[in-house]
Design a protein around this motif. Sequence first.
Motif, PDB file in Angstrom:
ATOM      1  N   ASP A 137       3.124   0.014   7.122  1.00 25.87           N
ATOM      2  CA  ASP A 137       1.777  -0.457   6.779  1.00 25.87           C
ATOM      3  C   ASP A 137       0.996   0.533   5.917  1.00 25.87           C
ATOM      4  OD1 ASP A 137       2.080  -2.834   8.280  1.00 25.87           O
ATOM      5  OD2 ASP A 137       1.694  -1.718  10.121  1.00 25.87           O
ATOM      6  N   GLU A 138       1.622   1.650   5.570  1.00 27.36           N
ATOM      7  CA  GLU A 138       0.951   2.606   4.672  1.00 27.36           C
ATOM      8  C   GLU A 138       0.731   1.946   3.310  1.00 27.36           C
ATOM      9  OE1 GLU A 138       2.086   6.634   2.184  1.00 27.36           O
ATOM     10  OE2 GLU A 138       3.175   6.178   4.032  1.00 27.36           O
ATOM     11  N   LYS A 139      -0.451   2.124   2.746  1.00 20.36           N
ATOM     12  CA  LYS A 139      -0.810   1.418   1.517  1.00 20.36           C
ATOM     13  C   LYS A 139      -0.672   2.302   0.287  1.00 20.36           C
ATOM     14  CE  LYS A 139      -3.846  -2.209   3.259  1.00 20.36           C
ATOM     15  NZ  LYS A 139      -5.135  -2.903   3.065  1.00 20.36           N
ATOM     16  N   TYR A 140      -0.147   1.688  -0.776  1.00 17.01           N
ATOM     17  CA  TYR A 140      -0.139   2.330  -2.085  1.00 17.01           C
ATOM     18  C   TYR A 140      -1.478   2.109  -2.784  1.00 17.01           C
ATOM     19  CZ  TYR A 140       4.902   3.113  -1.821  1.00 17.01           C
ATOM     20  OH  TYR A 140       6.152   3.538  -1.455  1.00 17.01           O
ATOM     21  N   THR A 145       1.696  -2.471   0.367  1.00 21.53           N
ATOM     22  CA  THR A 145       2.096  -1.520   1.408  1.00 21.53           C
ATOM     23  C   THR A 145       3.530  -1.043   1.162  1.00 21.53           C
ATOM     24  OG1 THR A 145       2.987  -3.242   2.854  1.00 21.53           O
ATOM     25  CG2 THR A 145       0.634  -2.730   3.069  1.00 21.53           C
ATOM     26  N   ASP A 148       5.842  -3.903   1.546  1.00 20.55           N
ATOM     27  CA  ASP A 148       5.845  -4.756   0.350  1.00 20.55           C
ATOM     28  C   ASP A 148       6.699  -4.135  -0.748  1.00 20.55           C
ATOM     29  OD1 ASP A 148       4.063  -6.478   1.609  1.00 20.55           O
ATOM     30  OD2 ASP A 148       2.307  -5.432   0.812  1.00 20.55           O
TER      31      ASP A 148
END
Length: 338
Positions: A137-140, A145, A148
């Motif tokens: 769930d860490e976002k770019y 994420t 993704d």
Amino acid sequence: MFDYTGSECKSCGKKFTSDDDIVVCPDCGTPYHRECWKKEGKCINTELHESHKSWKETHEEEKSGAVCKKCGNSLKEDQLFCDKCGAPTDFFFLQGGKPDENVREEAPGSENIDRAMEDVYPFMINFSDPLCGFNPDEKYDDTVTVRDMGDFVGSNTHYYLPKFRNMRHLNLKLSMNFPAMFFPELYFAYRKMPLAAVLVLILKTIIGFPAMAISTQAMFEDEMYRTMFTQMYPYISDIVEKLLSLDLTHGSFMTLYNFTNILEFAGIFIFAGFSNYFYYRHSLNKAAQIKNRALSSGGNVSFALKQGGGVSAALLILFIALDIVMQFLSMAAVFLIV
């Protein structure tokens, strides 16, 4: 006497309390509520009977086994990292892999394991996990994420996701990509970047034109090849003779040739060092577009990302064919200019 408090009844699945009336199987020792035992009429732990083990022995093994504090996965006693989520284990910290005393003291909590992973070991790779053990769930950015990006990249995430992480956390743009060093147009085509592949192919053809002219002239200087070629295509014999009369290895044309050689070497460096960054920016933008479309239409985001990303063998074959065609067109251009 063995304390069964907290263990589960094999029949009803409820945990025993200190007030329960418990009976055990005389053969394997599996505990039951007295009413459950009466209802079953026999021990239903057939797996334990077949393995010829006792319930107490199995229970003690399960209790003594190491467990990941982050995801609850069972671990081996000497395992350094969880093979499911990539978190460092207690054994890792005991081996001197602790960042400081506070992290070691707080390690049993999942939040502290996350901190050990993200703050102290942010670039550690777990090769058993397609997402390299990174937080899914860490976002770019506001939309995309790690999960993704993993869906979009598809193949070889263990190579790309750590590099993308470096680019995001450390703002590193330079990283080595050997396929892109030698065949950038094929690399971009394989990674579903056809526009970039077309631009690179055109650029390479233009830059390589002086070298093509010199090599074509050298090829026709071979009398046997020249004779064979002009017999097959007699209408270009005059053009071949005119080409051979040109002095391409001296003067301004040689200066142009040397200049394009410098450009070619510069291109090799650029594509080798920055193609991963180009792909990172492409993946980030494309994945955001695909995800937004899927969310707005109620579609499956993961499926849409996998369909829109990944690799394309068809595009690779197409651009191999285009590469060959461009070589022939470049040679034809030499004859036209002459």
